[in-house]
Structure formats: structure tokens, C-alpha cells
Design a protein around this motif. Sequence first.
Motif: not given
Length: 274
Positions: A18-20, A56-58, A63-65, A195-197
Motif C-alpha cells: 500500500e505504500t510502495s 520487521d523494524a526495517l 511502511a512509513k515511507r 511522493a511522500p518518500d
Amino acid sequence: MAESVRAALTRGAAALAETSDTPRLDAELLAAHALGIEREAMLLGRLDDPAPPGLDALFARRAKREPVAYIVGHRDFWTIRLAVGPGVLIPRPDSETLIEAAVAHFGAAGPKRILDLGVGPGTLLLAALAEWPGATGLGIDASEAATSIARGNAERLGLAARAAIRVGDWGVGVDERFDLVLCNPPYVETGAALAPDVAGFEPGSALFAGTDGLDDYRRLAPQIRGLLAPGGLAAVEIGADQADSVIALFAAEGLAGMVRRDLAGRDRAIIVAA
């Protein structure tokens, strides 16, 4: 049973969808980074290993862009790998168009002296120096953070003896002429939607250039002639819809510019030959 790398990649790609625009690739790059190996080595022989701790932390950071390049700390460009981090523009494959134009012009003999205006993490300058072992160069950037990272990249690549990197204001105060001038200036219109990224992480000073995106070209155009040696070449990156405007700015200074397109067929650089 511990989750395998293969299963973690499937789960991570789904979480990032959903974010990439490239969720599977992002998941693979992050997993390889967590394993401390290259992506190709992971795909060829490590998919059934236990998933590395911290993966998972990565995934959560992505996921936060947050850009993958900032998370893993590097980006490949041309034939080199560059360390990158907050405060510097992440190298893009489109910018390789400038190096391609220089290779087409100079061939294997290459330029002797290279100037990179807006050196960032060293992207264009260090790629050119790696291409031509007989060349030396100067990189200038207004950002202390960028010049610090560029110097570190030059050291890691074994190019520090051939690359002088300093803080400066484009070509102001430079009294030398160069065989090759490279420049990827800011060219995004102030207020443009990104883009948010990009908008949330990369430095605005390396992106935005006034209401029409042309402010830095207006400053650069009068400087280029005095920076080019006879027979030299300047390659300046542009936005895909800016070719006519930038060519006109160069023409006003008596310089004939030609458009060079990137691999996607978009206008990507203005080339000026002395």
C-alpha cells in the motif's frame, strides 16, 4: 519453527504493497541488508535461512515511507556504491544520462578536469572519476552535510586523492576552466506535489527552485561559459518538461544547448559543448 527469509519476504511485500510501487524489491533489499549480504546472494542461496532479527523494524520504517536508500545507507549509481543519508539527495538512475553523454563525448580518453556543481553525496563527480582513472575533479555544494558525505564516499572508493570537495555557491569564485562540467540542480517548482518518500525525507534545498523550477538555471547559465575549457562539455540535468526553457536561458548567454533523453525517452539533460 522460525520464519524463513522466503516467508518473511512474502509477508513484507504484502505489508508494503500500500505504500510502495516496488514492494517485493523493497522487501528483498531490506532483508539482504539485515542479513549483511547482497540481494543476489540472498536470492540464490539464503531464502530458506531463518529470517534475520530486526527485519520487521526495517519493514515498519519503509511502511512509513522512509526511502530504502536511507534505511540501508547506500545507493548504487553507475559503477559505484554511494553512502547516503538524511540531508542529501538520493542518486537516481535517470542522472546516469549525464555520465552517458560525457562518455559519448570523451570516449575512453576522458576529460582531465571535472567540475560537479551541487555534488551532493558525490554522485556525478565520483562516477566520472571512477570511469576515467586519469581525471581529477572538484565538487561544490552549498550543504555542509552533503560535502561531508561526499568526502566520505571519495575515501571509501579510493578517489579522495583525485577529488577535492568543498562548500560553495555554484561556480562563484571558481577561477579554473574544466573539460567536463556536471550539474544536477534543484528543478522542482515550489509547492509541487511530490511522493511522500521524497517530500517527507529528502532535503528541500536539493529539490525546489522557485515557482517555475528554473531559479538555479538562471544563476548557472551565465557561469557555464567561464567554467568550460576549449573543447569541453557541460551536462546539466533538467525536469522532463523544462528543455525549451533551459535551452533559452543558455542561448541568452550565447551557448547552444542540445537535449539528451533518458532511457525512458524523457528529456533529462541539456548538453553544451564549448
